[in-house]
Design a protein around this motif. Structure first.
Motif, PDB file in Angstrom:
ATOM      1  N   LEU A  96       0.834  -1.207   0.000  1.00 27.53           N
ATOM      2  CA  LEU A  96       0.000   0.000   0.000  1.00 27.53           C
ATOM      3  C   LEU A  96       0.868   1.256   0.000  1.00 27.53           C
ATOM      4  CD1 LEU A  96      -2.713   1.470   0.229  1.00 27.53           C
ATOM      5  CD2 LEU A  96      -2.613   1.087   2.709  1.00 27.53           C
ATOM      6  N   MET A  97       1.855   1.296   0.877  1.00 26.62           N
ATOM      7  CA  MET A  97       2.741   2.470   0.920  1.00 26.62           C
ATOM      8  C   MET A  97       3.504   2.631  -0.396  1.00 26.62           C
ATOM      9  SD  MET A  97       4.169   2.440   4.783  1.00 26.62           S
ATOM     10  CE  MET A  97       3.084   1.987   6.112  1.00 26.62           C
ATOM     11  N   ALA A  98       3.968   1.525  -0.952  1.00 27.60           N
ATOM     12  CA  ALA A  98       4.685   1.591  -2.228  1.00 27.60           C
ATOM     13  C   ALA A  98       3.772   2.106  -3.342  1.00 27.60           C
ATOM     14  CB  ALA A  98       5.245   0.219  -2.586  1.00 27.60           C
ATOM     15  N   LEU A  99       2.512   1.651  -3.358  1.00 32.01           N
ATOM     16  CA  LEU A  99       1.581   2.116  -4.387  1.00 32.01           C
ATOM     17  C   LEU A  99       1.267   3.601  -4.235  1.00 32.01           C
ATOM     18  CD1 LEU A  99      -0.984  -0.823  -4.722  1.00 32.01           C
ATOM     19  CD2 LEU A  99       0.779  -0.125  -6.355  1.00 32.01           C
ATOM     20  N   VAL A 100       1.135   4.064  -3.003  1.00 31.74           N
ATOM     21  CA  VAL A 100       0.870   5.492  -2.782  1.00 31.74           C
ATOM     22  C   VAL A 100       2.064   6.318  -3.257  1.00 31.74           C
ATOM     23  CG1 VAL A 100       0.523   7.266  -1.012  1.00 31.74           C
ATOM     24  CG2 VAL A 100      -0.807   5.152  -0.939  1.00 31.74           C
ATOM     25  N   VAL A 101       3.262   5.873  -2.932  1.00 29.23           N
ATOM     26  CA  VAL A 101       4.468   6.591  -3.382  1.00 29.23           C
ATOM     27  C   VAL A 101       4.561   6.553  -4.907  1.00 29.23           C
ATOM     28  CG1 VAL A 101       7.005   6.520  -3.378  1.00 29.23           C
ATOM     29  CG2 VAL A 101       5.740   6.296  -1.229  1.00 29.23           C
ATOM     30  N   LEU A 102       4.303   5.379  -5.495  1.00 27.68           N
ATOM     31  CA  LEU A 102       4.359   5.241  -6.954  1.00 27.68           C
ATOM     32  C   LEU A 102       3.319   6.126  -7.631  1.00 27.68           C
ATOM     33  CD1 LEU A 102       5.533   3.737  -9.437  1.00 27.68           C
ATOM     34  CD2 LEU A 102       3.741   2.039  -9.083  1.00 27.68           C
ATOM     35  N   ALA A 103       2.085   6.094  -7.147  1.00 28.88           N
ATOM     36  CA  ALA A 103       1.019   6.905  -7.737  1.00 28.88           C
ATOM     37  C   ALA A 103       1.317   8.395  -7.578  1.00 28.88           C
ATOM     38  CB  ALA A 103      -0.328   6.563  -7.094  1.00 28.88           C
TER      39      ALA A 103
END
Length: 140
Positions: free
Chosen positions: A19-26
């Motif tokens: 989740l944190m990685a996806l938020v950073v990626l997005a």
């Protein structure tokens, strides 16, 4: 197949990481495409609220499942109140902050893909021998 209870904390930690990685990626993709504009701030804001919401879900959910009966009822009530509070926070963010609603939607909706990615990732890992029942000789 049902996930053994002993694997749930590890699964939830992995969902947190994804989740944190996806938020950073997005957020990074939005910044690259749109600059530091309202869309990117919407993604960041929605992502942070999504991360906080998932943390609250985990904490309250563990209290509902593992507490004594009177405390489980209390935490279940808090759980429902959290949903109401989340809707209020979302409304306030969309009404008061200079953010793009679609960016906000992208940020807050990263939880579902994080869960799906973690399930997929978990399915690629071979099962431990302890998670399979021992053959009894009575199968078919």
């Amino acid at each position: 197949m049902v996930m053994p209870a002993s694997e749930i904390p590890s699964f939830l930690r992995n969902v947190d990481r994804v989740l944190m990685a996806l938020v950073v990626l997005a957020s990074g993709l939005s910044a690259a495409l749109f600059g530091m504009e309202e869309t990117t701030w919407g993604v960041v804001t929605g992502g942070l609220i999504g991360i906080g919401n998932f943390a609250a879900l985990k904490w309250l959910g563990s209290k509902v499942v593992s507490g004594q009966q009177h405390s489980r009822t209390f935490y279940a009530t808090l759980f429902m109140g959290k949903i109401t509070a989340l809707m209020g926070v979302i409304a306030l963010c969309l009404l008061l902050l200079p953010i793009e609603p679609l960016g906000f939607l992208l940020g807050i909706s990263t939880l579902f893909p994080a869960i799906m990615i973690t399930f997929f990732w978990r399915s690629l890992i071979p099962a431990s021998p302890a998670s399979h029942p021992a053959p009894t000789g009575l199968e078919g």
